[in-house]
Write a protein that holds these residues in place. Structure first.
Motif, mmCIF file in Angstrom:
data_model
loop_
_atom_site.group_PDB
_atom_site.id
_atom_site.type_symbol
_atom_site.label_atom_id
_atom_site.label_comp_id
_atom_site.label_asym_id
_atom_site.label_seq_id
_atom_site.Cartn_x
_atom_site.Cartn_y
_atom_site.Cartn_z
ATOM 1 N N LEU A 137 10.897 5.868 -2.262
ATOM 2 C CA LEU A 137 9.825 6.860 -2.343
ATOM 3 C C LEU A 137 10.387 8.282 -2.302
ATOM 4 O O LEU A 137 9.934 9.161 -3.048
ATOM 5 N N ARG A 146 0.838 -1.207 0.000
ATOM 6 C CA ARG A 146 0.000 0.000 0.000
ATOM 7 C C ARG A 146 0.871 1.255 0.000
ATOM 8 O O ARG A 146 0.549 2.241 -0.666
ATOM 9 N N LEU A 147 1.972 1.234 0.750
ATOM 10 C CA LEU A 147 2.886 2.374 0.811
ATOM 11 C C LEU A 147 3.395 2.734 -0.582
ATOM 12 O O LEU A 147 3.475 3.902 -0.939
ATOM 13 N N GLU A 148 3.699 1.728 -1.373
ATOM 14 C CA GLU A 148 4.236 1.960 -2.712
ATOM 15 C C GLU A 148 3.195 2.418 -3.722
ATOM 16 O O GLU A 148 3.511 3.220 -4.600
ATOM 17 N N HIS A 161 -1.459 11.039 -0.195
ATOM 18 C CA HIS A 161 -0.320 11.456 0.636
ATOM 19 C C HIS A 161 -0.598 11.176 2.108
ATOM 20 O O HIS A 161 0.312 10.788 2.845
ATOM 21 N N THR A 220 -0.148 3.664 -3.188
ATOM 22 C CA THR A 220 -1.195 4.649 -2.900
ATOM 23 C C THR A 220 -0.885 6.003 -3.529
ATOM 24 O O THR A 220 0.280 6.417 -3.608
ATOM 25 N N GLU A 271 -2.478 8.731 3.379
ATOM 26 C CA GLU A 271 -2.324 7.296 3.623
ATOM 27 C C GLU A 271 -0.852 6.903 3.602
ATOM 28 O O GLU A 271 -0.386 6.137 4.443
ATOM 29 N N ARG A 272 -0.089 7.441 2.633
ATOM 30 C CA ARG A 272 1.337 7.125 2.528
ATOM 31 C C ARG A 272 2.065 7.540 3.802
ATOM 32 O O ARG A 272 2.857 6.775 4.355
ATOM 33 N N ASN A 273 1.773 8.732 4.291
ATOM 34 C CA ASN A 273 2.444 9.211 5.506
ATOM 35 C C ASN A 273 2.077 8.356 6.714
ATOM 36 O O ASN A 273 2.942 8.013 7.526
#
Length: 126
Positions: free
Chosen positions: A72, A40-42, A47, A44, A49-51
């Motif tokens: 990233l 998911r980190l890669e 921003h 999404t 959700e990534r954080n």
């Protein structure tokens, strides 16, 4: 300490060791959760959700997370959204990415630059 706790029974509600043990068991991510969150980190586009994922995953101190964070941070499309990603690097030995940190300190926005300088200073990399 975790090894000692993992062998303890977590049944007593008044025992502080049991309370810590229960917390640890609840908070620890299993391998499947880590892999799902790394994916998911890669992928999404969010921003937020990534954080959130980066912060959560960096607490695991997994080397796979370190590599994904670096990847990233290097993505051109995230140039204006990498302050939290840089902050998450503080949980890792950053001696392998000194050049990247120096570049971020020199060219990043305020948050990125300050985060990179903090890592360089606290880890005594320069």
């Amino acid at each position: 300490m975790i090894a000692a706790l993992s062998g303890k029974s977590c049944h007593s509600g008044s025992d502080p060791v049991a309370a810590i043990c229960a917390f640890w068991q609840h908070e620890a991510m299993n391998e499947a959760e880590i892999l799902e969150k790394l994916h998911r980190l890669e992928v999404t586009d969010s921003h937020l959700e990534r954080n959130s994922l980066a912060l959560e995953l960096s607490d695991t101190k997994e080397s796979r997370v370190f590599q994904r964070l670096v990847e990233l941070i290097r993505r051109p499309e995230l140039v204006n959204n990498r302050g939290t990603l840089v902050y998450c690097l503080e949980n890792y030995d950053c001696s392998s990415i000194v050049d990247l940190l120096v570049e971020l300190a020199e060219t990043g926005n305020f948050e990125v630059s300050a985060g990179a300088e903090t890592i360089l200073d606290e880890q005594r990399l320069l």
